[in-house]
Design a protein around this motif. Structure first.
Motif, PDB file in Angstrom:
ATOM      1  N   GLY A  97     -10.742 -11.625  -5.134  1.00 50.60           N
ATOM      2  CA  GLY A  97     -10.044 -10.517  -5.803  1.00 50.60           C
ATOM      3  C   GLY A  97      -8.729 -10.145  -5.110  1.00 50.60           C
ATOM      4  O   GLY A  97      -7.691  -9.990  -5.757  1.00 50.60           O
ATOM      5  N   TRP A  98      -8.764 -10.019  -3.783  1.00 54.05           N
ATOM      6  CA  TRP A  98      -7.575  -9.557  -3.053  1.00 54.05           C
ATOM      7  C   TRP A  98      -6.461 -10.588  -3.037  1.00 54.05           C
ATOM      8  O   TRP A  98      -5.292 -10.257  -2.816  1.00 54.05           O
ATOM      9  N   ARG A 103      -5.967  -5.286  -8.440  1.00 55.16           N
ATOM     10  CA  ARG A 103      -5.877  -3.963  -7.825  1.00 55.16           C
ATOM     11  C   ARG A 103      -6.796  -2.979  -8.547  1.00 55.16           C
ATOM     12  O   ARG A 103      -6.827  -2.942  -9.777  1.00 55.16           O
ATOM     13  N   THR A 104      -7.512  -2.175  -7.765  1.00 54.53           N
ATOM     14  CA  THR A 104      -8.423  -1.170  -8.336  1.00 54.53           C
ATOM     15  C   THR A 104      -8.144   0.183  -7.681  1.00 54.53           C
ATOM     16  O   THR A 104      -7.410   0.252  -6.695  1.00 54.53           O
ATOM     17  N   ASN A 105      -8.788   1.205  -8.201  1.00 55.15           N
ATOM     18  CA  ASN A 105      -8.758   2.487  -7.497  1.00 55.15           C
ATOM     19  C   ASN A 105      -9.730   2.403  -6.321  1.00 55.15           C
ATOM     20  O   ASN A 105     -10.324   1.346  -6.072  1.00 55.15           O
ATOM     21  N   GLN A 137     -15.079  -8.023  -8.103  1.00 54.43           N
ATOM     22  CA  GLN A 137     -14.408  -7.455  -6.922  1.00 54.43           C
ATOM     23  C   GLN A 137     -12.913  -7.280  -7.096  1.00 54.43           C
ATOM     24  O   GLN A 137     -12.287  -7.919  -7.937  1.00 54.43           O
ATOM     25  N   GLY A 138     -12.346  -6.390  -6.295  1.00 50.50           N
ATOM     26  CA  GLY A 138     -10.913  -6.178  -6.275  1.00 50.50           C
ATOM     27  C   GLY A 138     -10.503  -5.634  -4.928  1.00 50.50           C
ATOM     28  O   GLY A 138     -11.255  -5.748  -3.946  1.00 50.50           O
ATOM     29  N   ILE A 139      -9.301  -5.043  -4.893  1.00 52.48           N
ATOM     30  CA  ILE A 139      -8.805  -4.476  -3.634  1.00 52.48           C
ATOM     31  C   ILE A 139      -8.138  -3.141  -3.944  1.00 52.48           C
ATOM     32  O   ILE A 139      -7.477  -2.999  -4.980  1.00 52.48           O
ATOM     33  N   ASP A 140      -8.336  -2.149  -3.063  1.00 48.59           N
ATOM     34  CA  ASP A 140      -7.726  -0.841  -3.335  1.00 48.59           C
ATOM     35  C   ASP A 140      -6.393  -0.698  -2.594  1.00 48.59           C
ATOM     36  O   ASP A 140      -5.961  -1.623  -1.888  1.00 48.59           O
ATOM     37  N   ALA A 141      -5.756   0.452  -2.736  1.00 51.79           N
ATOM     38  CA  ALA A 141      -4.415   0.641  -2.164  1.00 51.79           C
ATOM     39  C   ALA A 141      -4.431   0.608  -0.642  1.00 51.79           C
ATOM     40  O   ALA A 141      -3.414   0.344  -0.003  1.00 51.79           O
ATOM     41  N   GLN A 142      -5.618   0.855  -0.062  1.00 52.64           N
ATOM     42  CA  GLN A 142      -5.720   0.800   1.404  1.00 52.64           C
ATOM     43  C   GLN A 142      -6.011  -0.616   1.893  1.00 52.64           C
ATOM     44  O   GLN A 142      -6.233  -0.836   3.085  1.00 52.64           O
ATOM     45  N   GLY A 143      -6.082  -1.558   0.957  1.00 51.97           N
ATOM     46  CA  GLY A 143      -6.363  -2.936   1.361  1.00 51.97           C
ATOM     47  C   GLY A 143      -7.837  -3.207   1.589  1.00 51.97           C
ATOM     48  O   GLY A 143      -8.209  -4.227   2.157  1.00 51.97           O
TER      49      GLY A 143
END
Ligand code: ADP
Ligand code: ASP
Ligand code: MG
Length: 406
Positions: A97-98, A103-105, A137-143
């Motif tokens: 995902g990353w 990108r997710t919340n 899966q994904g990644i949030d703004a904090q990585g």
């Protein structure tokens, strides 16, 4: 040449043999000249096992770490599928995902996709490369790694199809399409060739696990052409379509059930303005979702009874919240019952036909099944009954609405 997304669920990639079968299907699409992105689940049972490890490691835990643990199953299948594809001579690479990124919340454990950057995948399509993407899966703004909620690979697939502007999104699973009811409990269920977005959304949210609810929402919003079909057989599956693409619309399309419900009753609640707000406000603040609600009419007293449902997972917390409010709410007893099931009848034909709900009530009455709570929407009627009647209720309704396979 078409651009397509192919999603394969847990049972479809449960072992190496099945992963080889999946790779063969992907190769067939590539050989037809199509550009293919694959979204893959963890092997069947693996995500449950990983979630158990997290549950057993501490009573309360950091959901960011839970996501690190439960997202790992998809990493394994994505890598293996890429290896097997390469072995078949198909150019392919895996994408976590990353790495894309998806990108997710930051709602860990139940994150929402905000954006998918498909630039690099599209560039590689031009070189004939298949993208094998980890679902769920994904990644949030904090990585930090996030997951999308159980069954979330369907969301990854539909969102990726929307981002790629794909011609279709094929969801491969262990059944050959969407049925009039769960074929595991209704042997006479039949496959629907087409079902509307709206009905599919209602079916998913009322318990038909074949598609994750939010994936249907995204498909509906972005008009993604979703098809549900078997990983193991060659058949046309079920296409999710707009209402005007269905020539002969049945009044009722499906019967669903959800065992994920629990019932709470508060007796002798003072019948005054603000009573309901006093109950449901604190539950909402505790992030507890309330589904069905009934309030009794108080004829000759100034007290009433209120019954509602929450998910089984939230029952204990909901009871705690309400016990803490006993003095301010001044209710009598707090009763809770996890042994209930919500059974729903769904169909867009309900908008134009009367008597659908009545048929449901009389069918259940004939079987001696008591209805505890009722709720309706434009295209659905749901009832709460004792869990032991799940099969009997679903099968009787399936017959009563003429849905049994010939
Ligand atoms: P996957 O692992 O491929 O995502 P799921 O287990 O999430 O598969 O979903 C497929 C299952 O959904 C089927 O095995 C079936 O038992 C269940 N199911 C429930 N309701 C329906 C329905 N109306 N039509 C088809 N399958 C259904
Ligand atoms: N592996 C994840 C789950 O079991 C996501 C999925 O399969 O859709 O919930
Ligand atoms: Mg699933």
């Amino acid at each position: 040449m078409a651009r397509i997304v192919m999603k394969f669920g847990g049972t479809s990639v449960a072992d190496l043999e099945r992963i080889r079968n999946v790779a063969g299907r992907i190769k067939a699409e590539v050989d037809r000249g199509n550009q293919v992105a694959v979204v893959i689940s963890a092997m069947a049972g693996v995500t449950n096992q990983l979630a158990d490890y997290a549950d057993q490691s501490a009573e309360l835990y950091d959901l960011r770490e839970y996501d690190v643990v439960v997202s790992s199953g998809e990493q394994v299948t994505a890598g293996i599928l890429a290896i097997v594809l390469q072995d078949l001579g198909v150019s392919a690479r895996s994408w976590l995902g990353w790495q894309i990124p998806i990108r997710t919340n930051d709602a860990h454990g139940n994150a929402r996709i905000e954006d998918i950057d498909v630039t690099e995948i599209l560039r590689r399509f031009d070189d004939g490369q298949v993208a094998v993407v980890t679902g769920f899966q994904g990644i949030d703004a904090q990585g930090r790694v996030t997951t999308l909620g159980r069954g979330g690979s369907d969301i990854s697939a539909v969102a990726l199809a929307a981002a790629l502007d794909a011609e279709r999104c094929d969801i491969h699973t262990d059944v050959d399409g969407v049925y009039t009811s769960d074929p595991r409990i209704v042997a006479k269920a039949h496959k629907l060739d087409r079902v509307t977005y709206e009905e599919m959304l209602e079916m998913a949210s009322q318990g038909a696990k074949v598609l994750q609810t939010r994936s249907v929402e995204i498909a509906m919003k972005h008009r993604v052409r979703v098809r549900v079909l078997s990983s193991f057989e060659n058949s046309s599956g079920t296409l999710i379509v707009d209402e005007d693409e269905i020539v002969e619309q049945a009044i009722v399309s499906g019967i669903t059930y959800s065992r994920d419900e629990a019932k709470i009753t508060l007796t002798r609640v003072p019948d005054r303005p603000g009573a309901a707000a006093g109950i449901f406000g604190p539950l909402a603040e505790a992030a507890i979702n309330v589904d069905m609600i009934v309030q009794n009419v108080s004829v000759d007293s100034d007290e009433t009874g209120i019954t509602f449902t929450v998910t089984k997972a939230d029952l204990e917390r909901a009871v705690k919240v309400l016990e803490g409010l006993r003095d301010s709410l001044e209710y009598g007893d707090l009763l809770s019952d996890p042994n209930v099931v919500k059974v729903s009848v769904i169909g867009v034909g309900m908008r134009s036909h009367v008597g659908v709900a009545q048929k449901m009530f009389s069918t259940l009455a004939e079987k001696g099944i008591n209805i505890q709570v009722i709720s309706t929407s434009e295209i659905k009627v749901s009832v709460l009954v004792a869990e032991e009647y799940t099969e009997l209720a679903v099968r009787s309704l399936h017959s009563a609405y003429g849905l049994d396979a010939a």
